[in-house]
Design a protein around this motif. Structure first.
Motif, short mmCIF file in Angstrom:
data_model
loop_
_atom_site.label_atom_id
_atom_site.label_comp_id
_atom_site.label_asym_id
_atom_site.label_seq_id
_atom_site.Cartn_x
_atom_site.Cartn_y
_atom_site.Cartn_z
N ARG A 55 67.73 13.31 94.51
CA ARG A 55 66.65 13.88 95.32
C ARG A 55 65.94 12.80 96.14
O ARG A 55 65.58 13.02 97.30
N LEU A 89 68.46 13.52 99.41
CA LEU A 89 67.69 14.58 100.03
C LEU A 89 66.54 13.99 100.85
O LEU A 89 66.50 14.14 102.07
N LEU A 92 65.50 16.07 103.91
CA LEU A 92 65.84 17.42 103.47
C LEU A 92 64.93 17.81 102.33
O LEU A 92 64.55 16.96 101.53
N PRO A 93 64.54 19.09 102.29
CA PRO A 93 65.09 20.25 103.01
C PRO A 93 64.47 20.54 104.37
O PRO A 93 64.82 21.55 105.00
N VAL A 129 76.40 19.00 105.74
CA VAL A 129 76.31 17.78 104.95
C VAL A 129 77.72 17.27 104.70
O VAL A 129 78.61 18.05 104.34
N ASN A 134 75.32 15.84 93.53
CA ASN A 134 74.65 15.91 94.83
C ASN A 134 74.76 17.30 95.43
O ASN A 134 73.83 17.81 96.06
N CYS A 174 71.63 19.66 96.36
CA CYS A 174 71.50 20.08 97.76
C CYS A 174 71.44 21.60 97.87
O CYS A 174 70.59 22.14 98.60
N TRP A 199 68.41 23.94 99.22
CA TRP A 199 68.65 24.92 100.28
C TRP A 199 68.10 26.29 99.88
O TRP A 199 67.39 26.94 100.64
N TYR A 235 79.24 22.01 103.46
CA TYR A 235 79.26 20.80 102.63
C TYR A 235 80.69 20.32 102.53
O TYR A 235 81.55 20.98 101.95
#
Length: 223
Positions: A34, A38, A43-44, A53, A63, A67, A71, A82
């Protein structure tokens, strides 16, 4: 050189015996993800339908779980794309065992477990389009047709796996990055930073996670 991951377990953390490096922070792998990948890619906040990504080094899949959780928590409509590049995919049983160490993402881990168990390299959910490109990224990345909005550069330590961080690979990362795209990595090694700069990124050193003093954030310069 490619093949299946070779690892041993140190308590609950998988460690690559090929690279003598843990797959994630011994302190807290999810918190590291994170912080580095991220937050390092903003992100987010930047998520939007079709956001792509791309990742060097799939490892345990942690990861991806973090992610996708971010989202969904952000309530973004549409689909997250992804794509991950992995030379040594981990066996499904080891991946599931590693993910079980993070109860915060247990729901998503359970949702994806069946795909790993059947050896899937690509699958679609209602909000995710996933693809794993197996093989040496030095060979597979130049052939890739996509462009990423955010890169997770998560190969093993540059000191132990320098091939994945060499200037040619960073040049391919740059060539496969969308305008205003970003990249983030836990390492602040000078040759990695220089490779990203040569690839067209503006590079910033940020505070790292845990015992790592610094990490790297990169933003693609104006075309």
């Amino acid at each position: 050189m490619t093949g299946q991951a070779e690892l041993e377990w140190r308590e609950s953390v998988p460690v690559s015996t090929r690279f003598d490096d843990p797959y994630y922070s011994l302190e807290n792998g999810l918190a590291e993800t994170r912080h580095v990948f991220l937050a390092g890619n903003e992100l987010p906040e930047r998520f939007a339908d079709g956001f792509h990504v791309a990742e060097l080094g799939f490892g345990t899949g942690l990861n991806l779980l973090a992610c996708l959780q971010a989202w969904r928590a952000a309530g973004v409509p549409g689909v997250l794309q992804y794509t991950t590049f992995e030379a040594f995919p981990m066996a499904a049983a080891d991946m599931i065992r590693a993910q079980a160490g993070f109860p915060e993402v247990a729901g998503i881990a359970g949702e994806l477990a069946a795909h790993w168990q059947r050896g899937a390299r690509a699958f679609d959910l209602h909000d995710l389009r996933f693809e794993m490109v197996a093989g040496d990224a030095r060979e597979t990345l130049p052939r890739w047709q996509g462009r990423a909005d955010a890169w997770f550069l998560d190969g093993f330590s540059p000191a132990k796996n320098p091939e994945l961080w060499e200037e040619g690979v960073m040049a391919q990362v740059g060539a496969h990055t969308a305008p205003d795209g970003t990249a983030a990595t836990y390492t602040a090694a000078g040759f990695v930073r220089r490779g990203l700069e040569a690839a067209g990124f503006n590079v910033t050193r940020l505070p790292g996670y845990g015992r790592k003093r610094h990490m790297t954030q990169a933003r693609m310069g104006s075309a």
